[in-house]
Scaffold this motif. Structure first.
Motif, short mmCIF file in Angstrom:
data_model
loop_
_atom_site.label_atom_id
_atom_site.label_comp_id
_atom_site.label_asym_id
_atom_site.label_seq_id
_atom_site.Cartn_x
_atom_site.Cartn_y
_atom_site.Cartn_z
N PRO A 1 0.81 -1.24 0.00
CA PRO A 1 0.00 0.00 0.00
C PRO A 1 0.83 1.27 0.00
O PRO A 1 0.30 2.35 -0.27
CB PRO A 1 -0.83 -0.13 1.29
N GLU A 2 2.14 1.17 0.28
CA GLU A 2 2.98 2.35 0.24
C GLU A 2 3.04 2.95 -1.16
O GLU A 2 3.40 4.12 -1.33
CB GLU A 2 4.40 2.02 0.71
N GLN A 3 2.67 2.16 -2.18
CA GLN A 3 2.66 2.67 -3.55
C GLN A 3 1.63 3.78 -3.74
O GLN A 3 1.73 4.55 -4.70
CB GLN A 3 2.37 1.54 -4.53
N LEU A 4 0.65 3.87 -2.84
CA LEU A 4 -0.36 4.91 -2.96
C LEU A 4 0.10 6.25 -2.41
O LEU A 4 -0.64 7.23 -2.46
CB LEU A 4 -1.64 4.47 -2.22
N PHE A 5 1.33 6.29 -1.88
CA PHE A 5 1.82 7.54 -1.30
C PHE A 5 1.87 8.63 -2.36
O PHE A 5 1.52 9.79 -2.09
CB PHE A 5 3.21 7.32 -0.71
N ASP A 6 2.32 8.27 -3.56
CA ASP A 6 2.48 9.28 -4.61
C ASP A 6 1.14 9.76 -5.16
O ASP A 6 1.10 10.78 -5.86
CB ASP A 6 3.36 8.75 -5.74
N VAL A 7 0.05 9.05 -4.91
CA VAL A 7 -1.25 9.49 -5.39
C VAL A 7 -2.14 10.03 -4.27
O VAL A 7 -3.31 10.35 -4.51
CB VAL A 7 -1.99 8.35 -6.14
N THR A 8 -1.62 10.11 -3.07
CA THR A 8 -2.38 10.67 -1.94
C THR A 8 -1.62 11.82 -1.29
O THR A 8 -2.03 12.98 -1.39
CB THR A 8 -2.68 9.58 -0.90
N ALA A 9 -0.52 11.50 -0.63
CA ALA A 9 0.23 12.54 0.09
C ALA A 9 0.83 13.57 -0.86
O ALA A 9 0.79 14.78 -0.58
CB ALA A 9 1.33 11.88 0.93
N PHE A 10 1.40 13.12 -1.97
CA PHE A 10 2.02 14.06 -2.91
C PHE A 10 1.03 15.06 -3.49
O PHE A 10 1.29 16.27 -3.49
CB PHE A 10 2.73 13.29 -4.02
N PRO A 11 -0.15 14.63 -4.00
CA PRO A 11 -1.12 15.62 -4.49
C PRO A 11 -1.60 16.59 -3.42
O PRO A 11 -1.78 17.79 -3.67
CB PRO A 11 -2.27 14.75 -5.01
N ILE A 12 -1.84 16.09 -2.20
CA ILE A 12 -2.27 16.98 -1.12
C ILE A 12 -1.21 18.04 -0.85
O ILE A 12 -1.52 19.24 -0.69
CB ILE A 12 -2.57 16.16 0.15
#
Length: 285
Positions: free
Chosen positions: A57-68
Motif C-alpha cells: 500500500p505504500e505505492q499509494l503515497f504518490d497518489v495521496t500525500a504528494f497531491p495533497i
C-alpha cells in the motif's frame, strides 16, 4: 510393522496403475481451453497491477500525500501574490495542479516495467499464449486507477480549501476523464524508456528531465501573457497547456472545443507513435 504394511497396501489399492491407453485418452479427449481474448488478458494484467498496490500500500503515497502537498503548498505560497488570495487562486490552480500531478506520476509505469524486466517476470509473460501487448496494456489499465485516485484526492482537498467547480458533477467527470485518457496515452512514453534503459533509476532520471520542464513551462501556475514572446510560443503549443486549459474549462462549466481537440489529438499521436515502438522493443527484449 503390520500397521505400516497395511497402510502401504491400502495406498497401493487406491493408487491403481494407469495404463498408457487410459492416460492418453484422458489427455486427448478433452478440448483445450479457449485462448483468452485481448481484452480479458489485458484485464488480468491490470488486476495484477492492482493486487500489487494491495500488497504494497505504500505505492499509494504518490497518489495521496504528494497531491495533497502540491495543492496546499502552491495555493498558500502563490495565492496571495498572484491572485490576491488563496481562495481566488485555487479556482484556477486546482485543475492545473491536478493535470501536473497525474502527468508526473505516469513515469511509474516505466519504472514498474523496468523492475519486472530485471526480475525476469517478463520472460514468463512472453511464454504465455496471450495477446502480446496484454502485459503493457494491463500496466496502463492498473495505473489508470492510480490516476483516478490522485484526481479524486486533489478534488476533495480543493473542495475543503474553497474550490467550487461551476461545471458541477458532469464537468468534473468530463475533466477527469479527459485527464485520465491523456495520461494513458502519455504513459506509453515511459513504457518505452522502461524497455530501453537498464535500471529504474535511469528511467526516473530521464522522466524527470522531460516532465519538469514540460509541466512547469505551461499555464498551470500563471497566464502565458506574462512570459517573454519566445517562451509564449512554446507554452501556448505545449500539450500540457492544452490539457490544463481543457480540464480547467470543463470543470468551470465551459466547453473549450479547441483545447479538447488538441488534447485528444496529442493523446492519439502519442499512442500511435510510442505504442508500436514499445511493442517492437518488447518483442526484441
Amino acid at each position: 510393522m503390520s500397521t505400516a504394511t497395511t497402510t502401504t497396501t491400502a495406498e497401493s489399492a487406491e493408487l491403481a496403475p494407469v495404463s498408457t491407453e487410459s492416460l492418453a485418452e484422458l489427455l486427448i479427449a478433452k478440448e483445450r481451453p479457449p485462448r483468452p481474448s485481448a481484452w480479458s488478458a489485458s484485464l488480468a494484467f491490470g488486476w495484477r497491477a492492482i493486487l500489487k498496490i494491495k500488497h504494497v500500500p505504500e505505492q499509494l503515497f504518490d497518489v495521496t500525500a504528494f497531491p495533497i502537498m502540491m495543492v496546499v503548498m502552491y495555493t498558500y505560497l502563490f495565492g496571495g501574490a498572484i491572485a490576491g488570495s488563496p481562495s481566488a487562486y485555487i479556482q484556477q490552480l486546482l485543475p492545473g495542479i491536478m493535470v501536473m500531478s497525474v502527468v508526473m506520476i505516469t513515469m511509474y509505469t516505466g519504472i514498474a516495467v523496468n523492475t519486472d524486466i530485471e526480475k525476469g517476470v517478463f520472460d514468463r509473460f512472453r511464454t504465455l499464449p496471450i495477446w502480446r501487448p496484454a502485459p503493457m496494456v494491463g500496466y496502463l489499465l492498473g495505473d489508470a486507477l492510480r490516476y483516478t485516485i490522485a484526481s479524486l484526492v486533489m478534488l476533495a482537498v480543493g473542495l475543503i480549501m474553497g474550490y467550487r467547480p461551476d461545471g458541477n458533477v458532469i464537468g468534473v467527470v468530463l475533466g477527469i476523464g479527459l485527464l485520465i485518457l491523456f495520461s494513458f496515452a502519455f504513459s506509453w512514453i515511459w513504457t518505452m524508456f522502461g524497455l530501453l534503459l537498464r535500471s529504474e533509476k535511469s528511467v526516473m532520471g530521464v522522466s524527470m528531465m522531460v516532465l519538469f520542464p514540460l509541466t512547469f513551462l505551461s499555464n498551470i501556475f500563471v497566464s502565458p501573457t506574462t512570459m517573454p514572446g519566445w517562451l509564449q510560443a512554446f507554452v501556448n503549443n505545449s500539450p500540457i497547456t492544452h490539457l490544463a486549459t481543457a480540464v480547467r474549462g470543463l470543470m468551470a462549466g465551459d466547453w473549450p472545443a479547441a483545447d479538447i481537440a488538441w488534447s485528444l489529438g496529442w493523446a492519439g499521436l502519442l499512442l500511435l507513435v510510442f505504442g508500436p515502438i514499445t511493442m517492437r522493443l518488447y518483442a526484441k527484449k
